[in-house]
Design a protein around this motif. Structure first.
Motif, PDB file in Angstrom:
ATOM      1  N   UNK A  23      43.304  35.772  24.449  1.00 46.60           N
ATOM      2  CA  UNK A  23      42.671  34.649  25.134  1.00 46.60           C
ATOM      3  C   UNK A  23      42.715  34.857  26.646  1.00 46.60           C
ATOM      4  N   UNK A  24      43.857  35.312  27.135  1.00 48.25           N
ATOM      5  CA  UNK A  24      43.995  35.570  28.566  1.00 48.25           C
ATOM      6  C   UNK A  24      43.034  36.671  28.999  1.00 48.25           C
ATOM      7  N   UNK A  25      42.925  37.731  28.189  1.00 48.44           N
ATOM      8  CA  UNK A  25      42.021  38.821  28.513  1.00 48.44           C
ATOM      9  C   UNK A  25      40.576  38.368  28.553  1.00 48.44           C
ATOM     10  N   UNK A  26      40.193  37.498  27.601  1.00 50.67           N
ATOM     11  CA  UNK A  26      38.820  36.994  27.574  1.00 50.67           C
ATOM     12  C   UNK A  26      38.516  36.171  28.818  1.00 50.67           C
ATOM     13  N   UNK A  27      39.457  35.334  29.219  1.00 55.48           N
ATOM     14  CA  UNK A  27      39.270  34.515  30.426  1.00 55.48           C
ATOM     15  C   UNK A  27      39.176  35.404  31.657  1.00 55.48           C
ATOM     16  N   UNK A  28      40.022  36.426  31.721  1.00 56.83           N
ATOM     17  CA  UNK A  28      40.006  37.334  32.875  1.00 56.83           C
ATOM     18  C   UNK A  28      38.693  38.096  32.967  1.00 56.83           C
ATOM     19  N   UNK A  29      38.219  38.631  31.833  1.00 58.74           N
ATOM     20  CA  UNK A  29      36.979  39.411  31.846  1.00 58.74           C
ATOM     21  C   UNK A  29      35.780  38.521  32.169  1.00 58.74           C
ATOM     22  N   UNK A  30      35.752  37.320  31.596  1.00 59.09           N
ATOM     23  CA  UNK A  30      34.661  36.387  31.892  1.00 59.09           C
ATOM     24  C   UNK A  30      34.691  35.973  33.361  1.00 59.09           C
ATOM     25  N   UNK A  31      35.884  35.750  33.899  1.00 62.84           N
ATOM     26  CA  UNK A  31      36.010  35.375  35.318  1.00 62.84           C
ATOM     27  C   UNK A  31      35.550  36.504  36.226  1.00 62.84           C
ATOM     28  N   UNK A  32      35.921  37.736  35.867  1.00 59.95           N
ATOM     29  CA  UNK A  32      35.464  38.885  36.651  1.00 59.95           C
ATOM     30  C   UNK A  32      33.958  39.017  36.610  1.00 59.95           C
ATOM     31  N   UNK A  33      33.366  38.770  35.438  1.00 56.36           N
ATOM     32  CA  UNK A  33      31.906  38.821  35.312  1.00 56.36           C
ATOM     33  C   UNK A  33      31.218  37.735  36.120  1.00 56.36           C
ATOM     34  N   UNK A  82      35.597  48.974  53.190  1.00 55.83           N
ATOM     35  CA  UNK A  82      36.706  48.682  54.108  1.00 55.83           C
ATOM     36  C   UNK A  82      37.587  47.556  53.563  1.00 55.83           C
ATOM     37  N   UNK A  83      36.988  46.410  53.298  1.00 56.57           N
ATOM     38  CA  UNK A  83      37.775  45.262  52.853  1.00 56.57           C
ATOM     39  C   UNK A  83      38.219  45.419  51.393  1.00 56.57           C
ATOM     40  N   UNK A  84      37.422  46.116  50.593  1.00 52.25           N
ATOM     41  CA  UNK A  84      37.834  46.393  49.223  1.00 52.25           C
ATOM     42  C   UNK A  84      39.034  47.325  49.183  1.00 52.25           C
ATOM     43  N   UNK A  85      39.034  48.324  50.066  1.00 54.93           N
ATOM     44  CA  UNK A  85      40.166  49.243  50.148  1.00 54.93           C
ATOM     45  C   UNK A  85      41.441  48.494  50.520  1.00 54.93           C
ATOM     46  N   UNK A  86      41.349  47.626  51.505  1.00 56.00           N
ATOM     47  CA  UNK A  86      42.528  46.861  51.927  1.00 56.00           C
ATOM     48  C   UNK A  86      43.056  45.979  50.799  1.00 56.00           C
ATOM     49  N   UNK A  87      42.139  45.300  50.103  1.00 51.90           N
ATOM     50  CA  UNK A  87      42.545  44.409  49.015  1.00 51.90           C
ATOM     51  C   UNK A  87      43.163  45.189  47.858  1.00 51.90           C
ATOM     52  N   UNK A  88      42.516  46.276  47.449  1.00 52.60           N
ATOM     53  CA  UNK A  88      43.025  47.047  46.317  1.00 52.60           C
ATOM     54  C   UNK A  88      44.315  47.785  46.666  1.00 52.60           C
ATOM     55  N   UNK A  89      44.436  48.273  47.907  1.00 49.41           N
ATOM     56  CA  UNK A  89      45.672  48.943  48.320  1.00 49.41           C
ATOM     57  C   UNK A  89      46.846  47.981  48.253  1.00 49.41           C
ATOM     58  N   UNK A 109      44.892  58.180  35.060  1.00 48.80           N
ATOM     59  CA  UNK A 109      44.771  57.541  36.369  1.00 48.80           C
ATOM     60  C   UNK A 109      44.324  56.098  36.186  1.00 48.80           C
ATOM     61  N   UNK A 110      45.073  55.181  36.743  1.00 46.69           N
ATOM     62  CA  UNK A 110      44.691  53.769  36.644  1.00 46.69           C
ATOM     63  C   UNK A 110      43.340  53.550  37.310  1.00 46.69           C
ATOM     64  N   UNK A 111      42.459  52.766  36.703  1.00 46.94           N
ATOM     65  CA  UNK A 111      41.123  52.547  37.281  1.00 46.94           C
ATOM     66  C   UNK A 111      41.175  51.899  38.664  1.00 46.94           C
ATOM     67  N   UNK A 112      42.235  51.134  38.937  1.00 43.26           N
ATOM     68  CA  UNK A 112      42.384  50.532  40.264  1.00 43.26           C
ATOM     69  C   UNK A 112      42.486  51.628  41.325  1.00 43.26           C
ATOM     70  N   UNK A 124      37.641  43.436  40.254  1.00 41.30           N
ATOM     71  CA  UNK A 124      38.051  44.643  39.551  1.00 41.30           C
ATOM     72  C   UNK A 124      39.454  44.498  38.977  1.00 41.30           C
ATOM     73  N   UNK A 125      40.336  43.804  39.685  1.00 42.92           N
ATOM     74  CA  UNK A 125      41.684  43.561  39.164  1.00 42.92           C
ATOM     75  C   UNK A 125      41.604  42.739  37.876  1.00 42.92           C
ATOM     76  N   UNK A 126      40.744  41.737  37.857  1.00 46.03           N
ATOM     77  CA  UNK A 126      40.573  40.915  36.652  1.00 46.03           C
ATOM     78  C   UNK A 126      39.990  41.726  35.499  1.00 46.03           C
ATOM     79  N   UNK A 127      38.928  42.480  35.783  1.00 45.96           N
ATOM     80  CA  UNK A 127      38.251  43.239  34.729  1.00 45.96           C
ATOM     81  C   UNK A 127      39.152  44.335  34.167  1.00 45.96           C
ATOM     82  N   UNK A 128      39.768  45.129  35.049  1.00 48.10           N
ATOM     83  CA  UNK A 128      40.629  46.209  34.584  1.00 48.10           C
ATOM     84  C   UNK A 128      41.867  45.679  33.874  1.00 48.10           C
ATOM     85  N   UNK A 129      42.353  44.531  34.311  1.00 49.21           N
ATOM     86  CA  UNK A 129      43.507  43.936  33.655  1.00 49.21           C
ATOM     87  C   UNK A 129      43.172  43.362  32.293  1.00 49.21           C
ATOM     88  N   UNK A 130      41.909  42.978  32.102  1.00 46.79           N
ATOM     89  CA  UNK A 130      41.497  42.348  30.842  1.00 46.79           C
ATOM     90  C   UNK A 130      41.209  43.356  29.739  1.00 46.79           C
TER      91      UNK A 130
END
Length: 304
Positions: free
Chosen positions: A7-17, A43-50, A181-184, A229-235
């Motif tokens: 259920x958590x994974x479904x919510x995460x993937x739907x939220x990412x979408x 630039x900002x994606x790199x900072x957030x994901x790092x 390798x983690x997708x993140x 991406x954190x939501x999708x990869x985590x889901x």
């Protein structure tokens, strides 16, 4: 795996979408060229994901072999090129059209995999792929005579989205080969490639960016690259293939709704029919639904 995990994974993937479905608004409202948009997304994606990867403890020496780094750089070049083409396609067509055309990429994955790795296709898969490309012609709008007359920019945009789908399919195959390798971290590497390469390709107009435009630029990096991406990869590890196949279409359906609500650019009946064909064909390929074999069986029974 408990029901709570699914259920958590479904919510995460739907939220990412849902988040990704709003990306086109940020592209339109930033009112900047595609190269500049992609640079600041990187630039900002790199900072957030790092920050996220550091928090999760994803940085480990074992992840960074020569092969991994080389493939990550190649995937970065492909991904950044795809982002530039997709953003420019939105400018030339619309959020909905660019997104729908781009979402034929799963079929390219199947075809490229068959060509490179001799993966069996089967008559049913070929039938679903043919169905998807019929849907693509309808959804893109190029089948309508009005879109072909004096609208070369529109056709270029459709072509950019289509090429982008091929590039993303190649990135997907590279990611599959980097199972350790983690997708993140792969996305982080892709953002780094954009940061390094884009300033050498074209001058970036950062000095001409108005204060309100920074909101959209930061949002593309933090929301649509870091958080989404954190939501999708985590889901994905929490869900089964059928659930993933269905929920992945939250993104294009949200993009279509957003384009209609915010910009009054609703798809025509023919384009919506094309989208339906693409969705059904994608589910057919991913879930192994029979198509041609069933039709052949019925024809044989009628002939008897």
């Amino acid at each position: 795996m408990s029901f709570t995990d699914r259920q958590q994974g479904a919510v995460m993937l739907a939220s990412g979408g849902l988040l990704m479905g709003t990306l086109g608004v940020f592209v339109e409202e930033a009112r900047l060229d595609a190269l500049t948009l992609v640079f600041f997304r990187c630039l900002f994606g790199f900072c957030a994901l790092a920050a996220y990867c550091a928090w999760k403890g994803f940085f480990a020496r074992r992840h960074f072999t020569r092969r991994t780094v080389a493939l990550a750089i190649v995937s970065g070049v492909l991904m950044v090129t795809q982002w530039v083409g997709f953003f420019d396609a939105i400018h030339r067509t619309s959020i909905a059209v660019a997104t729908v055309v781009f979402h034929v990429q799963p079929f390219w994955v199947v075809l490229i995999g068959a060509a490179l790795f001799r993966e069996p296709l089967g008559i049913d898969r070929l039938g679903w792929i043919a169905t998807a490309f019929v849907g693509l012609v309808l959804a893109s709008g190029v089948a309508a005579a009005g879109n072909l007359q004096g609208h070369s920019s529109y056709l270029v945009g459709v072509g950019e989205a289509l090429v982008g789908s091929v590039l993303y399919a190649a990135v997907t195959l590279i990611a599959k080969s980097l199972r350790d390798l983690r997708p993140h971290l792969l996305t982080l590497a892709q953002c780094l490639v954009g940061l390094v390469c884009l300033p050498f390709i074209a001058p970036l107009g950062a000095t001409h960016i108005a204060p309100q435009q920074w909101f959209w630029l930061v949002g593309m990096g933090v929301l649509h690259t870091g958080l989404a991406y954190a939501l999708i990869y985590g889901a994905l590890p929490k869900l089964t293939t059928p659930v993933i196949a269905v929920l992945l279409f939250v993104y294009p359906l949200t993009a279509i709704a957003v384009d209609a609500i915010f910009y009054h650019r609703a798809l025509s009946i023919a384009q919506l029919a094309g989208m339906v064909l693409i969705v059904v064909a994608s589910l057919g390929v991913n879930l192994g639904w029979p198509l041609v074999s069933v039709l052949r069986h019925r024809v044989r029974r009628q002939a008897e």
